[in-house]
Design a protein around this motif. Structure first.
Motif, short mmCIF file in Angstrom:
data_model
loop_
_atom_site.label_atom_id
_atom_site.label_comp_id
_atom_site.label_asym_id
_atom_site.label_seq_id
_atom_site.Cartn_x
_atom_site.Cartn_y
_atom_site.Cartn_z
N LEU A 8 0.87 -1.17 0.00
CA LEU A 8 0.00 0.00 0.00
C LEU A 8 0.91 1.21 0.00
CD1 LEU A 8 -2.41 -0.91 2.95
CD2 LEU A 8 -2.69 -1.40 0.54
N SER A 9 0.68 2.13 -0.90
CA SER A 9 1.57 3.28 -0.88
C SER A 9 0.80 4.58 -1.07
CB SER A 9 2.67 3.04 -1.90
OG SER A 9 2.69 4.00 -2.90
N PHE A 10 1.33 5.61 -0.43
CA PHE A 10 0.65 6.91 -0.46
C PHE A 10 1.69 8.01 -0.59
CE2 PHE A 10 -1.24 10.68 1.23
CZ PHE A 10 -2.59 10.60 0.92
N VAL A 11 1.59 8.80 -1.64
CA VAL A 11 2.53 9.91 -1.80
C VAL A 11 1.78 11.22 -1.95
CG1 VAL A 11 4.49 8.68 -2.80
CG2 VAL A 11 2.67 9.52 -4.29
N LYS A 12 2.43 12.30 -1.53
CA LYS A 12 1.83 13.63 -1.65
C LYS A 12 2.94 14.63 -1.97
CE LYS A 12 2.23 14.23 3.32
NZ LYS A 12 2.87 12.96 3.69
N GLY A 13 2.59 15.88 -2.15
CA GLY A 13 3.61 16.90 -2.43
C GLY A 13 4.45 16.48 -3.62
N GLU A 14 5.78 16.47 -3.39
CA GLU A 14 6.69 16.09 -4.48
C GLU A 14 7.22 14.68 -4.26
OE1 GLU A 14 7.18 18.46 -6.77
OE2 GLU A 14 6.17 20.04 -5.64
N GLU A 15 6.62 13.94 -3.37
CA GLU A 15 7.16 12.64 -3.01
C GLU A 15 7.11 11.65 -4.17
OE1 GLU A 15 5.69 13.05 1.65
OE2 GLU A 15 4.68 11.68 0.28
N ARG A 16 8.01 10.70 -4.09
CA ARG A 16 8.05 9.72 -5.15
C ARG A 16 8.37 8.32 -4.60
NH1 ARG A 16 11.50 9.92 -10.77
NH2 ARG A 16 11.31 7.71 -11.19
N HIS A 17 7.60 7.37 -5.02
CA HIS A 17 7.87 5.98 -4.67
C HIS A 17 8.17 5.18 -5.92
CE1 HIS A 17 5.31 5.96 -0.71
NE2 HIS A 17 6.36 6.74 -0.63
N ASP A 18 9.32 4.54 -5.94
CA ASP A 18 9.59 3.57 -6.99
C ASP A 18 9.62 2.22 -6.31
OD1 ASP A 18 9.92 5.30 -9.28
OD2 ASP A 18 11.69 6.06 -8.25
N ALA A 19 8.46 1.64 -6.24
CA ALA A 19 8.36 0.37 -5.53
C ALA A 19 8.33 -0.76 -6.54
CB ALA A 19 7.12 0.34 -4.67
N GLY A 20 8.30 -1.95 -6.03
CA GLY A 20 8.25 -3.08 -6.93
C GLY A 20 8.56 -4.33 -6.18
N VAL A 21 8.61 -5.40 -6.91
CA VAL A 21 8.94 -6.66 -6.29
C VAL A 21 9.48 -7.58 -7.37
CG1 VAL A 21 6.61 -7.61 -6.55
CG2 VAL A 21 8.06 -8.48 -4.75
N VAL A 22 10.39 -8.44 -6.97
CA VAL A 22 10.91 -9.44 -7.90
C VAL A 22 10.64 -10.80 -7.27
CG1 VAL A 22 12.96 -10.38 -9.03
CG2 VAL A 22 12.73 -7.90 -8.72
N ILE A 23 9.91 -11.63 -7.98
CA ILE A 23 9.66 -12.97 -7.46
C ILE A 23 10.18 -13.99 -8.47
CG2 ILE A 23 7.89 -14.66 -6.82
CD1 ILE A 23 6.36 -12.39 -5.56
N ARG A 24 11.00 -14.90 -7.97
CA ARG A 24 11.54 -15.92 -8.87
C ARG A 24 11.00 -17.29 -8.45
NH1 ARG A 24 17.28 -16.33 -10.30
NH2 ARG A 24 16.38 -16.69 -12.35
N HIS A 25 10.34 -17.91 -9.40
CA HIS A 25 9.81 -19.26 -9.16
C HIS A 25 10.89 -20.25 -9.59
CE1 HIS A 25 5.42 -18.22 -8.66
NE2 HIS A 25 5.89 -17.09 -9.14
N LEU A 26 11.51 -20.89 -8.61
CA LEU A 26 12.64 -21.76 -8.93
C LEU A 26 12.32 -23.23 -8.77
CD1 LEU A 26 15.22 -19.56 -7.00
CD2 LEU A 26 15.00 -19.68 -9.49
N ALA A 27 11.08 -23.54 -8.38
CA ALA A 27 10.72 -24.94 -8.15
C ALA A 27 9.29 -25.17 -8.63
CB ALA A 27 10.85 -25.25 -6.66
#
Ligand SMILES: Nc1ncnc2c1ncn2[C@@H]1O[C@H](COP(=O)(O)OP(=O)(O)OP(=O)(O)O)[C@@H](O)[C@H]1O
Ligand SMILES: [Mg+2]
Lengths: 438, 249
Positions: A291-310
């Motif tokens: 969940l992310s919330f930005v205001k003003g000049e704020e910046r979120h560079d979010a993300g996720v990396v999921i590797r399925h190895l099995a």
């Protein structure tokens, strides 16, 4: 002050000495301090500007033993985070870290009798050195990038949690990190190890009161879920808009293990975070909710990396973000299924809400499967401008703040609904709080 | 009570209202009629203060005060209410919580606790009879605001909100379109009751559906962004019979 290699190596040594650390840790610190000057920023944070020179890297805080002895502003922060005192006592496993030191901690006897280790990591190093050494810096190392190098040179504080085989911890273990002095850099290191068939929920809150001018948070979290273990991590971050937030989060799930990561991120000048979860064992699964919330000049560079190895691994990524003013939220969802991971599936869902025409949001899915017998899905609703919703509520006499709160809480509702009541309530209070602070 | 002086409104770079004049007196019922796209909803939204409807000329007076540049919540607090032609869906916002908030805004009372059952009890206590009249059962309170409502339900929910807020002036933008005949009669009766309770009504409509429930004081015809004719109830009847041509030359 200028940030020379000599300065950083000395600083690393000094911290190690002050904390009375064993040799192997001091060596990691020194090596990392030199690496800092050779490495680049992490790829996902290349564009983040950090003024490394102006930060204060270690600010030991006075230790407080009891809740009443906590500095006033820390208590206020705890309350602001929506954790009333009675509840703090109730959330038995609680520790508070101000800047770089643990100032308050109370881990209940119950944890002890279960054989669970849950304590500030510096204490864990003294009391369970071999165990910490086994897991320290295994999922994220100093040679990866500049931020991790800096982290391993100067890290201080954090939590170490070890849950023995078959033990289900009956209540969440929580910790709170507060930034207080200015300007400051905070690098907490947290390790969660859940042995076979165990179950644990770790909740961490991070906060920086708004008078901090320039700050950097670059903590590391390493999570191990052994076969059949269930690990749930809830992170509630509420940063002032001067904080640059570059945490590293890594998790690995062995067969049938489950990792659930719920992260509510409010504020910060710039956040760049890219948790990586490896589904290493057959039948393991990951659920990542942001969940992310930005205001003003704020910046979120979010993300996720999921590797399925099995084979037969599952992942679900849900991102919900709200941007106000000229805030910008971006989400990079990378899910990879390697060849041989038959019967696996991954799903990414991103949804964003824009509260003003100048706000922006972007979703970059990167789904890749090298296995025919697998399934990947992506769904994104980006760029809904909520101007009409806002007007509808305001035309009923609700103030802008009230209207935004209702819209944002409503938007997060489908996700918050899944979170246990008292924590959902805290997340709600956090959201209200950060909207109030606008 | 409400006076528009040469109101000019621009939306998305297009001038929609081109100098609309209107005056509504306290305790009266006024009708605005006019062809599709003539600017009726634009007038309603501009009066309520929608930020996308930019006033580029003229003034809006409400109870003698110039509210041309007041924010929408302030207008609402002064006693202005708009029942939307197209009510907006607010996902995840619980109906009971929402209605309780509106009631709290008006009378300053709150439910006993924020627990669902207390909130619903509170809303039923304050609005029960209106909900019943409009055909909303208690199950409705656990839904999300306007989400998945049928066209008619949305219209009726606007009326319910009017009674939650009890404004001084209610602008109702086509409360009669898309509602079944029984509901239309209920809405008519409730509007006439609102009038008796001192709520002034400005009704935008295409039909005579509500007309027989209300004693209409004045009818205004909007055409191409202006009020081109105003008259008594006979004007409405003439237009119903022979179309807008009667007033447009
Ligand atoms: N938000 C908007 N964006 C773009 N154009 C708009 C917007 N709102 C209104 N308009 C345009 O302004 C004109 C007047 O629209 P308005 O909704 O006021 O008409 P109306 O008289 O209410 O019509 P109807 O009887 O069909 O409801 C139309 O051409 C419409 O397309
Ligand atoms: Mg209209």
């Amino acid at each position: 002050m200028s940030l020379t290699e000599e300065f950083l190596v000395n600083k690393a040594r000094q911290i190690s000495r002050e904390l009375g650390e064993p040799e192997w840790l001091r060596e990691i610190r020194e090596r990392s301090a030199s690496l800092f000057f050779k490495l680049d920023m992490p790829e996902h944070a290349r564009h983040v500007k950090v003024d490394f020179e102006s930060l204060e890297y270690f600010s030991p805080a006075e230790k407080a033993e009891k809740l009443e002895e906590l500095p006033q502003e820390v208590r206020e922060t705890l309350e602001a985070l929506g954790i009333p005192e009675e509840e703090m006592e109730m959330l038995a496993g609680m520790q508070v870290q101000v800047d770089s030191s643990i100032v308050y901690q109370t881990f209940s006897d119950q944890l002890k009798s279960l054989g669970v280790i849950a304590m500030p990591i510096d204490r864990a190093i003294r009391e369970h050195e071999d165990l910490v050494r086994t897991y320290f810096a295994r999922l994220a190392g100093p040679e990866e990038n500049k931020i991790l190098a800096l982290h391993y040179a100067l890290w201080a504080g954090g939590t170490f949690i070890y849950v023995p085989e078959g033990v289900e911890v009956p209540f969440p273990i929580s910790a709170l990190f507060v930034m207080r002095s200015l300007p400051v850099a905070q690098a907490d290191h947290t390790i969660v190890v859940a042995e076979e068939g165990s179950k644990v929920h770790y909740i961490e809150g991070c906060s920086a009161p708004s008078y901090i001018r320039e700050a950097l948070h670059y903590g590391v979290t390493e999570v191990w879920a052994y076969p059949g273990a269930e690990v749930r991590i809830t992170t509630m971050q509420n940063w002032a808009n001067h904080v640059i937030n570059l945490p590293t989060k890594r998790g690995v799930a062995m067969s049938r293990a489950k990792i659930e990561w719920v992260e509510s991120l409010m504020g910060s000048k710039h956040t760049a975070v890219r948790p990586v979860i490896h589904l290493r064992g057959e039948g393991s699964s990951a659920r990542n909710v942001g969940l992310s919330f930005v205001k003003g000049e704020e910046r979120h560079d979010a993300g996720v990396v999921i590797r399925h190895l099995a084979p037969n691994t599952r992942s679900q990524v849900i991102s919900k973000s709200v941007a106000k003013d000229r805030g910008s939220t971006n989400f990079y969802g990378k899910v990879e299924i390697v060849k041989g991971a038959k019967g696996s599936s991954g799903f990414v869902q991103c949804d964003s809400l824009l509260l003003s025409p100048e706000a922006s949001s972007e979703t970059i899915p990167a789904l890749r499967s090298d296995e025919i017998d697998s399934e990947l899905g992506h769904e994104a609703y980006v760029g809904k401008v909520a101007e009409d919703k806002l007007f509808y509520l305001m035309s009923r006499g609700l103030s802008e703040e009230e209207a935004i709160t209702m819209i944002v809480l409503g938007f997060f509702e489908p996700v918050v609904r899944d979170i246990p009541f008292e924590y959902a309530n805290e997340i709600k209070k956090l959201i209200e709080l950060s909207i109030k602070g606008m | 009570m409400l006076r528009l002086d040469g109101l000019r409104v621009r939306v998305e770079d297009r001038e929609i209202l081109k100098g609309a004049d209107l005056e509504v007196q306290r305790g009266q019922v006024h009708l605005i009629i006019g062809p599709n796209g003539s600017g009726k909803s634009t007038l309603a939204l501009a009066v309520a203060g929608h930020p996308a409807y930019e006033v580029i000329g003229g003034r809006i007076f409400f109870e003698g005060e110039d509210i041309t540049s007041s924010p929408p919540d302030e207008r609402a607090r002064r006693g202005l209410f708009l029942a939307f032609q197209n009510p907006v869906e607010i996902e995840g916002l619980n109906m009971a919580d929402y209605l309780a908030k509106l009631i709290e805004k008006r009378i300053g009372e709150k439910p006993l606790t924020p627990l669902r059952e207390h909130v619903e009890e509170f809303v039923m206590e304050k609005l029960g009879p209106y909900m019943e009249a409009l055909g909303f059962d208690e199950g409705f309170l656990s839904r999300e605001v306007n989400v998945g409502f049928s066209g008619g339900e949305k219209k009726k929910f606007e009326i319910l909100q009017m009674f939650a807020l009890r404004p001084r002036l209610a602008i109702l933008d086509e409360p009669d379109s898309g509602v079944d005949v029984d509901s239309l009669n209920v809405i008519g009766r409730l509007l006439s009751r609102a009038l008796q309770e001192g709520i002034t009504l400005l009704l935008i409509t295409h039909t005579g559906g509500l007309y027989r429930h209300l004693r209409v004081d004045r009818v205004h015809v909007m055409y191409d962004g202006r009020i081109v004719a105003s008259g008594g109830s006979d004007l409405f009847e003439r237009i119903q019979e022979s179309g807008f041509e009667v007033v447009i030359r």
